[in-house]
Design an enzyme around this catalytic site. Sequence first.
Site, mmCIF file in Angstrom:
data_model
loop_
_atom_site.group_PDB
_atom_site.id
_atom_site.type_symbol
_atom_site.label_atom_id
_atom_site.label_comp_id
_atom_site.label_asym_id
_atom_site.label_seq_id
_atom_site.Cartn_x
_atom_site.Cartn_y
_atom_site.Cartn_z
ATOM 1 N N ASP A 1 -5.166 -60.403 -18.450
ATOM 2 C CA ASP A 1 -5.025 -58.998 -18.062
ATOM 3 C C ASP A 1 -6.443 -58.460 -17.867
ATOM 4 O O ASP A 1 -7.246 -58.463 -18.807
ATOM 5 C CB ASP A 1 -4.298 -58.246 -19.187
ATOM 6 C CG ASP A 1 -4.028 -56.791 -18.830
ATOM 7 O OD1 ASP A 1 -4.797 -56.205 -18.039
ATOM 8 O OD2 ASP A 1 -3.041 -56.242 -19.357
ATOM 9 N N VAL A 2 -6.753 -57.999 -16.641
ATOM 10 C CA VAL A 2 -8.141 -57.591 -16.357
ATOM 11 C C VAL A 2 -8.551 -56.341 -17.130
ATOM 12 O O VAL A 2 -9.736 -56.019 -17.198
ATOM 13 C CB VAL A 2 -8.389 -57.355 -14.841
ATOM 14 C CG1 VAL A 2 -8.237 -58.629 -14.052
ATOM 15 C CG2 VAL A 2 -7.513 -56.234 -14.284
ATOM 16 N N ASN B 1 -9.488 -58.204 -7.252
ATOM 17 C CA ASN B 1 -8.390 -57.841 -6.344
ATOM 18 C C ASN B 1 -7.206 -57.231 -7.086
ATOM 19 O O ASN B 1 -6.429 -56.489 -6.485
ATOM 20 C CB ASN B 1 -7.971 -59.107 -5.577
ATOM 21 C CG ASN B 1 -6.620 -58.968 -4.913
ATOM 22 O OD1 ASN B 1 -6.485 -58.312 -3.881
ATOM 23 N ND2 ASN B 1 -5.588 -59.555 -5.525
ATOM 24 N N TYR C 1 -4.729 -43.452 -8.313
ATOM 25 C CA TYR C 1 -5.125 -44.633 -7.534
ATOM 26 C C TYR C 1 -6.307 -44.279 -6.622
ATOM 27 O O TYR C 1 -7.303 -45.013 -6.565
ATOM 28 C CB TYR C 1 -3.913 -45.086 -6.725
ATOM 29 C CG TYR C 1 -4.102 -46.305 -5.838
ATOM 30 C CD1 TYR C 1 -4.206 -47.577 -6.376
ATOM 31 C CD2 TYR C 1 -4.122 -46.177 -4.442
ATOM 32 C CE1 TYR C 1 -4.338 -48.697 -5.551
ATOM 33 C CE2 TYR C 1 -4.248 -47.289 -3.620
ATOM 34 C CZ TYR C 1 -4.360 -48.551 -4.173
ATOM 35 O OH TYR C 1 -4.493 -49.647 -3.352
ATOM 36 N N LYS D 1 -9.984 -45.908 -6.817
ATOM 37 C CA LYS D 1 -10.551 -46.666 -5.691
ATOM 38 C C LYS D 1 -11.843 -46.006 -5.193
ATOM 39 O O LYS D 1 -12.778 -46.707 -4.775
ATOM 40 C CB LYS D 1 -9.527 -46.804 -4.560
ATOM 41 C CG LYS D 1 -8.317 -47.672 -4.923
ATOM 42 C CD LYS D 1 -8.672 -49.150 -5.094
ATOM 43 C CE LYS D 1 -7.447 -50.038 -5.234
ATOM 44 N NZ LYS D 1 -7.760 -51.466 -5.396
HETATM 45 P P1 NAP Z 1 0.347 -57.254 -5.181
HETATM 46 O O1 NAP Z 1 0.922 -58.445 -4.514
HETATM 47 O O2 NAP Z 1 1.223 -56.397 -6.023
HETATM 48 O O3 NAP Z 1 -0.925 -57.751 -6.004
HETATM 49 C C1 NAP Z 1 -1.425 -57.157 -7.142
HETATM 50 C C2 NAP Z 1 -1.828 -58.282 -8.064
HETATM 51 O O4 NAP Z 1 -2.572 -57.739 -9.154
HETATM 52 C C3 NAP Z 1 -0.626 -59.025 -8.633
HETATM 53 O O5 NAP Z 1 -0.803 -60.414 -8.422
HETATM 54 C C4 NAP Z 1 -0.651 -58.687 -10.116
HETATM 55 O O6 NAP Z 1 -0.238 -59.798 -10.879
HETATM 56 C C5 NAP Z 1 -2.127 -58.378 -10.339
HETATM 57 N N1 NAP Z 1 -2.344 -57.442 -11.446
HETATM 58 C C6 NAP Z 1 -1.858 -56.190 -11.571
HETATM 59 N N2 NAP Z 1 -2.259 -55.653 -12.731
HETATM 60 C C7 NAP Z 1 -3.032 -56.598 -13.340
HETATM 61 C C8 NAP Z 1 -3.745 -56.645 -14.563
HETATM 62 N N3 NAP Z 1 -3.743 -55.622 -15.431
HETATM 63 N N4 NAP Z 1 -4.435 -57.774 -14.869
HETATM 64 C C9 NAP Z 1 -4.441 -58.832 -14.023
HETATM 65 N N5 NAP Z 1 -3.793 -58.841 -12.847
HETATM 66 C C10 NAP Z 1 -3.092 -57.727 -12.522
HETATM 67 O O7 NAP Z 1 -0.283 -56.259 -4.112
HETATM 68 P P2 NAP Z 1 -1.496 -56.410 -3.095
HETATM 69 O O8 NAP Z 1 -1.217 -55.443 -2.025
HETATM 70 O O9 NAP Z 1 -1.758 -57.837 -2.773
HETATM 71 O O10 NAP Z 1 -2.710 -55.812 -3.950
HETATM 72 C C11 NAP Z 1 -3.965 -56.453 -4.068
HETATM 73 C C12 NAP Z 1 -5.062 -55.408 -3.961
HETATM 74 O O11 NAP Z 1 -5.052 -54.840 -2.640
HETATM 75 C C13 NAP Z 1 -4.915 -54.246 -4.934
HETATM 76 O O12 NAP Z 1 -6.165 -53.937 -5.521
HETATM 77 C C14 NAP Z 1 -4.457 -53.104 -4.049
HETATM 78 O O13 NAP Z 1 -4.860 -51.847 -4.536
HETATM 79 C C15 NAP Z 1 -5.188 -53.452 -2.753
HETATM 80 N N6 NAP Z 1 -4.644 -52.805 -1.562
HETATM 81 C C16 NAP Z 1 -3.343 -52.987 -1.192
HETATM 82 C C17 NAP Z 1 -2.857 -52.350 -0.055
HETATM 83 C C18 NAP Z 1 -1.426 -52.523 0.419
HETATM 84 O O14 NAP Z 1 -0.975 -51.755 1.292
HETATM 85 N N7 NAP Z 1 -0.699 -53.505 -0.050
HETATM 86 C C19 NAP Z 1 -3.712 -51.546 0.713
HETATM 87 C C20 NAP Z 1 -5.044 -51.400 0.317
HETATM 88 C C21 NAP Z 1 -5.498 -52.039 -0.816
HETATM 89 P P3 NAP Z 1 0.480 -59.613 -12.322
HETATM 90 O O15 NAP Z 1 1.494 -58.525 -12.156
HETATM 91 O O16 NAP Z 1 1.067 -60.952 -12.587
HETATM 92 O O17 NAP Z 1 -0.610 -59.268 -13.276
#
Ligand code: NAP
Length: 251
Positions: free
Chosen positions: A57-58, A84, A149, A153
């Site tokens: 957990d980060v 990420n 959020y 960010k």
């Molecule tokens: P995602 O598939 O839900 O990925 C988020 C990942 O973060 C999951 O693998 C989750 O795994 C992990 N995570 C969450 N909380 C954590 C914690 N406390 N410790 C360790 N790992 C944790 O969604 P994604 O869109 O790929 O998101 C990746 C990044 O892209 C994020 O930072 C998000 O803000 C950014 N982003 C996404 C979008 C979009 O539209 N999707 C747009 C801009 C930026 P576990 O639950 O297993 O921990």
Amino acid sequence: MSMAGKHVVVTGGGSGVGAEIARQFAAGGARVTIMGRREAPLRAIAKETGAFAVTADVTDRDELDVALSTARAENGPISIAIANAGAAPSTPFRKITGADFRASLAVNLEGVFNLWQATHEEMKTAGWGRLIAIASTAGLKGYPYVAPYCAAKHGVIGLTRALAQELGRSGLTVNAICPGFMDTPLLQDSIRTIMAGTGVDKDAATKTLIAGNPQKRLIDVAEVAGTALWLCSDAATSVNGHALSLSGGEV
Ligand code: NAP
């Protein structure tokens, strides 16, 4: 682009963007470590890519430090740290509790601090390193219903700019990638929230999210992973302290 000899750690590597980053860096010859809280998705991506998976957990620095030691024992000193992991629950401002706010800062901002602080010294020792955050266009502009959020960010971009100044002479670069909306599990949660709150169907909910993007489309996770690879290439040696918008011109 060859990443041979590099050890990259990707948090949130079991799904979405993080999984695609693992795929592209593994294809480039890097030794890849993926981290997250849930073991099953990590195991699946590890099997697909050959990455080493370790749960952490980060937001918990002690747990992260142990996981990083395990990663070093497997893959050697860390040369690239990609923060990420993130989460973006939607809540109207009046309903956000202090605990909600702190939880968002913990994963989206402190999680970046934890990973970067825990790994930058070994990069300084090696004289080369890359600190990369997957931030968001939410670090560059506001969006409704995700105030914690957006605050977190924006904080990631401040952290990026400060460290780029501080570490510039050490062979490290520090950059944030700021994608617009991408089709990942995180976005599917947002779409379900919009559908539940407004009664619109999935197509209409998606259209509200891409309305601000001049290209009227979701960003592909492959574009984000490719940008991270480029930041690790010699061509990007001078790219330091940037918040790179991948949003079709939304911001
Ligand atoms: P995602 O598939 O839900 O990925 C988020 C990942 O973060 C999951 O693998 C989750 O795994 C992990 N995570 C969450 N909380 C954590 C914690 N406390 N410790 C360790 N790992 C944790 O969604 P994604 O869109 O790929 O998101 C990746 C990044 O892209 C994020 O930072 C998000 O803000 C950014 N982003 C996404 C979008 C979009 O539209 N999707 C747009 C801009 C930026 P576990 O639950 O297993 O921990």
